[in-house]
Design a protein around this motif. Structure first.
Motif, PDB file in Angstrom:
ATOM      1  N   MET A   1      40.538  72.486 113.107  1.00  0.00           N
ATOM      2  CA  MET A   1      40.276  71.942 111.888  1.00  0.00           C
ATOM      3  C   MET A   1      38.841  71.886 111.296  1.00  0.00           C
ATOM      4  N   SER A   2      38.543  72.603 110.044  1.00  0.00           N
ATOM      5  CA  SER A   2      37.344  72.752 109.541  1.00  0.00           C
ATOM      6  C   SER A   2      37.010  71.417 108.721  1.00  0.00           C
ATOM      7  N   ARG A   3      35.643  71.173 108.520  1.00  0.00           N
ATOM      8  CA  ARG A   3      35.094  70.100 107.761  1.00  0.00           C
ATOM      9  C   ARG A   3      34.667  70.492 106.550  1.00  0.00           C
ATOM     10  N   ARG A   4      34.939  69.691 105.599  1.00  0.00           N
ATOM     11  CA  ARG A   4      34.460  69.994 104.287  1.00  0.00           C
ATOM     12  C   ARG A   4      32.853  69.717 104.087  1.00  0.00           C
ATOM     13  N   VAL A   5      32.236  70.605 103.630  1.00  0.00           N
ATOM     14  CA  VAL A   5      30.704  70.422 103.581  1.00  0.00           C
ATOM     15  C   VAL A   5      30.404  69.687 102.537  1.00  0.00           C
ATOM     16  N   ILE A   6      29.468  68.469 102.395  1.00  0.00           N
ATOM     17  CA  ILE A   6      29.282  67.673 101.303  1.00  0.00           C
ATOM     18  C   ILE A   6      27.782  67.970 101.112  1.00  0.00           C
ATOM     19  N   GLU A   7      27.399  68.423  99.778  1.00  0.00           N
ATOM     20  CA  GLU A   7      26.213  68.699  99.216  1.00  0.00           C
ATOM     21  C   GLU A   7      25.576  67.468  98.686  1.00  0.00           C
ATOM     22  N   ALA A   8      24.336  67.283  99.053  1.00  0.00           N
ATOM     23  CA  ALA A   8      23.629  66.155  98.367  1.00  0.00           C
ATOM     24  C   ALA A   8      23.635  65.897  96.876  1.00  0.00           C
ATOM     25  N   LEU A   9      23.631  64.914  96.367  1.00  0.00           N
ATOM     26  CA  LEU A   9      23.551  64.882  94.992  1.00  0.00           C
ATOM     27  C   LEU A   9      22.116  65.489  94.340  1.00  0.00           C
ATOM     28  N   SER A  10      22.168  66.363  93.603  1.00  0.00           N
ATOM     29  CA  SER A  10      21.128  66.823  92.987  1.00  0.00           C
ATOM     30  C   SER A  10      20.128  65.923  92.174  1.00  0.00           C
ATOM     31  N   THR A  11      18.846  66.340  91.928  1.00  0.00           N
ATOM     32  CA  THR A  11      18.072  65.339  91.187  1.00  0.00           C
ATOM     33  C   THR A  11      18.362  65.312  89.947  1.00  0.00           C
ATOM     34  N   GLY A  12      18.275  63.946  89.290  1.00  0.00           N
ATOM     35  CA  GLY A  12      18.839  63.737  88.030  1.00  0.00           C
ATOM     36  C   GLY A  12      19.241  62.221  87.833  1.00  0.00           C
ATOM     37  N   ARG A  13      19.670  61.915  86.641  1.00  0.00           N
ATOM     38  CA  ARG A  13      19.934  60.664  86.298  1.00  0.00           C
ATOM     39  C   ARG A  13      21.416  60.709  85.926  1.00  0.00           C
ATOM     40  N   TYR A  14      21.993  59.681  86.335  1.00  0.00           N
ATOM     41  CA  TYR A  14      23.779  59.686  86.581  1.00  0.00           C
ATOM     42  C   TYR A  14      24.382  58.508  86.105  1.00  0.00           C
ATOM     43  N   TRP A  15      25.530  58.600  85.854  1.00  0.00           N
ATOM     44  CA  TRP A  15      26.487  57.259  85.601  1.00  0.00           C
ATOM     45  C   TRP A  15      27.329  57.478  86.778  1.00  0.00           C
ATOM     46  N   ALA A  16      27.220  56.408  87.909  1.00  0.00           N
ATOM     47  CA  ALA A  16      27.682  56.518  88.986  1.00  0.00           C
ATOM     48  C   ALA A  16      29.256  55.592  88.898  1.00  0.00           C
ATOM     49  N   THR A  17      30.328  55.964  89.478  1.00  0.00           N
ATOM     50  CA  THR A  17      31.427  55.351  89.729  1.00  0.00           C
ATOM     51  C   THR A  17      31.863  55.210  91.145  1.00  0.00           C
ATOM     52  N   PRO A  18      31.901  54.118  91.745  1.00  0.00           N
ATOM     53  CA  PRO A  18      32.518  54.395  93.282  1.00  0.00           C
ATOM     54  C   PRO A  18      33.914  54.932  93.472  1.00  0.00           C
ATOM     55  N   HIS A  19      34.070  55.625  94.532  1.00  0.00           N
ATOM     56  CA  HIS A  19      35.520  55.876  94.810  1.00  0.00           C
ATOM     57  C   HIS A  19      36.502  54.657  95.169  1.00  0.00           C
ATOM     58  N   ALA A  20      37.771  54.708  94.967  1.00  0.00           N
ATOM     59  CA  ALA A  20      38.486  53.437  95.605  1.00  0.00           C
ATOM     60  C   ALA A  20      38.012  52.868  96.870  1.00  0.00           C
TER      61      ALA A  20
END
Length: 81
Positions: A1-20
């Motif tokens: 089973m392969s794992r999905r690689v998650i990249e770090a959030l890039s530098t910047g300003r964002y509006w964040a919405t949490p997942h469920a």
């Protein structure tokens, strides 16, 4: 089973919405960000703000895995309203 690689959030300003929320998450800071908050990432650490006050922070990989982000423009003119 392969794992999905998650990249770090890039530098910047964002509006964040949490997942469920996941029932076993427990207290993890997501409720401070819910239903959404502005945040700033330096590519390693993400700090979340509401009404100009810091409400939570986490590493940029965790943030990328648990929140959705929309870029916030850094330069706005008076006609952008």
């Amino acid at each position: 089973m392969s794992r999905r690689v998650i990249e770090a959030l890039s530098t910047g300003r964002y509006w964040a919405t949490p997942h469920a929320p996941f029932p076993l998450d427990g207290p993890n800071g997501h409720d401070e960000v819910f239903p959404g908050a502005q945040c700033i990432s330096d590519g390693k650490w993400v700090t979340f703000y509401k009404d100009g006050e810091e409400v939570w922070a986490c590493n940029a990989v965790y943030a990328a895995a648990h929140f959705d982000f929309a870029p916030v423009p850094t330069h706005r003119s008076s006609t952008d309203d």
